[in-house]
Design an enzyme around this catalytic site. Structure first.
Site, PDB file in Angstrom:
ATOM      1  N   SER A 127      84.082  18.286 -68.495  1.00  0.00           N
ATOM      2  CA  SER A 127      84.931  16.868 -67.591  1.00  0.00           C
ATOM      3  C   SER A 127      86.034  16.172 -68.027  1.00  0.00           C
ATOM      4  CB  SER A 127      83.404  16.086 -67.555  1.00  0.00           C
ATOM      5  OG  SER A 127      82.612  16.852 -67.608  1.00  0.00           O
TER       6      SER A 127
HETATM    7  N1  SAM Z   1      78.701  17.204 -71.302  1.00  0.00           N
HETATM    8  C1  SAM Z   1      80.061  18.069 -71.490  1.00  0.00           C
HETATM    9  C2  SAM Z   1      80.709  18.637 -72.173  1.00  0.00           C
HETATM   10  O1  SAM Z   1      81.554  17.717 -72.258  1.00  0.00           O
HETATM   11  O2  SAM Z   1      81.839  19.788 -72.386  1.00  0.00           O
HETATM   12  C3  SAM Z   1      79.924  19.015 -69.814  1.00  0.00           C
HETATM   13  C4  SAM Z   1      78.971  19.522 -69.201  1.00  0.00           C
HETATM   14  S1  SAM Z   1      79.002  20.470 -67.529  1.00  0.00           S
HETATM   15  C5  SAM Z   1      80.209  19.701 -66.482  1.00  0.00           C
HETATM   16  C6  SAM Z   1      77.522  20.388 -67.298  1.00  0.00           C
HETATM   17  C7  SAM Z   1      76.128  21.658 -67.867  1.00  0.00           C
HETATM   18  O3  SAM Z   1      75.478  21.157 -67.646  1.00  0.00           O
HETATM   19  C8  SAM Z   1      76.542  22.660 -68.020  1.00  0.00           C
HETATM   20  O4  SAM Z   1      76.992  22.931 -69.964  1.00  0.00           O
HETATM   21  C9  SAM Z   1      75.448  23.206 -67.951  1.00  0.00           C
HETATM   22  O5  SAM Z   1      74.797  24.554 -68.320  1.00  0.00           O
HETATM   23  C10 SAM Z   1      74.795  22.395 -68.028  1.00  0.00           C
HETATM   24  N2  SAM Z   1      73.289  22.579 -67.692  1.00  0.00           N
HETATM   25  C11 SAM Z   1      73.127  22.430 -66.164  1.00  0.00           C
HETATM   26  N3  SAM Z   1      71.585  21.945 -65.653  1.00  0.00           N
HETATM   27  C12 SAM Z   1      71.215  22.184 -67.137  1.00  0.00           C
HETATM   28  C13 SAM Z   1      69.623  21.462 -68.178  1.00  0.00           C
HETATM   29  N4  SAM Z   1      69.076  22.291 -66.499  1.00  0.00           N
HETATM   30  N5  SAM Z   1      69.571  21.443 -69.000  1.00  0.00           N
HETATM   31  C14 SAM Z   1      70.622  21.447 -69.771  1.00  0.00           C
HETATM   32  N6  SAM Z   1      71.792  21.675 -69.415  1.00  0.00           N
HETATM   33  C15 SAM Z   1      72.234  21.657 -68.154  1.00  0.00           C
END
Ligand code: SAM
Length: 226
Positions: free
Chosen positions: A65
């Site tokens: 993000s």
């Molecule tokens: N917090 C992260 C960082 O600091 O890099 C960025 C997160 S990215 C915007 C969103 C993440 O949520 C992705 O890696 C995606 O695979 C994960 N995601 C989506 N649905 C999910 C779920 N049900 N459980 C766990 N992770 C999930």
């Protein structure tokens, strides 16, 4: 100037221009944003953009993000330092590293095993030993370590997942984007006994939360950015 001095300066500039300049005031949050080497969490080919005012691709159609959004969501959690925090959506591990400076313990859940493994390796190599990276559907939370003083969801939910509300401690804060797949509102929920107070904070655009209490995998559009 050494490379390390340059990176320290880039982080200082990021904090001054992108965070303080836009109203992030919590000194502990600003210190954490200054401390975490974001360039180690982005793919090598994105290294020169690590401190830019933007989200960046990290593979698997996912993103790290925008730094301001990381700071804003962290500030909204109002961490005091003694909390157990649950993060849903480990991605690169960067947000978890920021949280680890501000909380007692951080559990972070990622649904894509390759991203979880990579984040675990980076966090452990950097000595972030109060962070545990787990693979699973974070829309169901992580009941075994509940209740949490704070929960942060870094992927967009169609509505607040009920298990996360249940796993929030009394007085705890839950911060997450809620809305449609192409645009959401950042919300903060605060638990008071059996009641929840909701605040709408800002319009945002996150990749979708895919899971039982999120979107189903086949509801996802072809490509995603923020
Ligand atoms: N917090 C992260 C960082 O600091 O890099 C960025 C997160 S990215 C915007 C969103 C993440 O949520 C992705 O890696 C995606 O695979 C994960 N995601 C989506 N649905 C999910 C779920 N049900 N459980 C766990 N992770 C999930």
């Amino acid at each position: 100037m050494t490379k390390s001095d340059e990176l320290t300066r880039a982080r200082q500039r990021m904090v001054d221009e992108q965070m303080r300049g836009r109203g992030i005031a919590d000194l502990h949050v600003l210190d954490a944003m200054r401390a975490v080497p974001r360039h180690l969490f982005v793919p090598p080919e994105q290294g020169n953009l690590a401190y830019a005012d933007a989200p960046l691709p990290i593979g698997h159609r996912q993103t790290i993000s925008q730094p301001y959004i990381v700071a804003l969501m962290t500030e909204l959690l109002e961490l005091q330092g003694d909390e157990t925090v649950l993060e849903i959506g480990t991605g690169s591990g960067y947000q978890a590293a920021v949280l680890s400076h501000l909380a007692k313990r951080v559990y972070t859940l990622e649904r894509i095993p390759e991203l979880a493994n990579q984040a675990r390796d980076v966090l452990s190599a950097m000595g972030y030993d109060n962070v545990e990276v787990l693979v699973g559907d974070g829309s169901q939370g992580l009941p075994e370590h509940a209740p949490y003083g704070a929960i942060i969801v870094t992927a967009a939910a169609p509505k607040v997942p009920t298990p996360l509300k249940k796993q929030l401690a009394d007085g705890g804060r839950l911060v997450l984007p809620v809305g449609q797949q192409m645009g959401q509102v950042l919300e903060r929920w605060r638990r008071q006994g059996d009641d929840f107070k909701r605040e709408s904070v800002a319009p945002v655009a996150f990749v979708p939360l895919v899971g039982e209490h999120g979107w189903s995998a086949d509801e996802r559009p072809i490509s995603w950015w923020a």
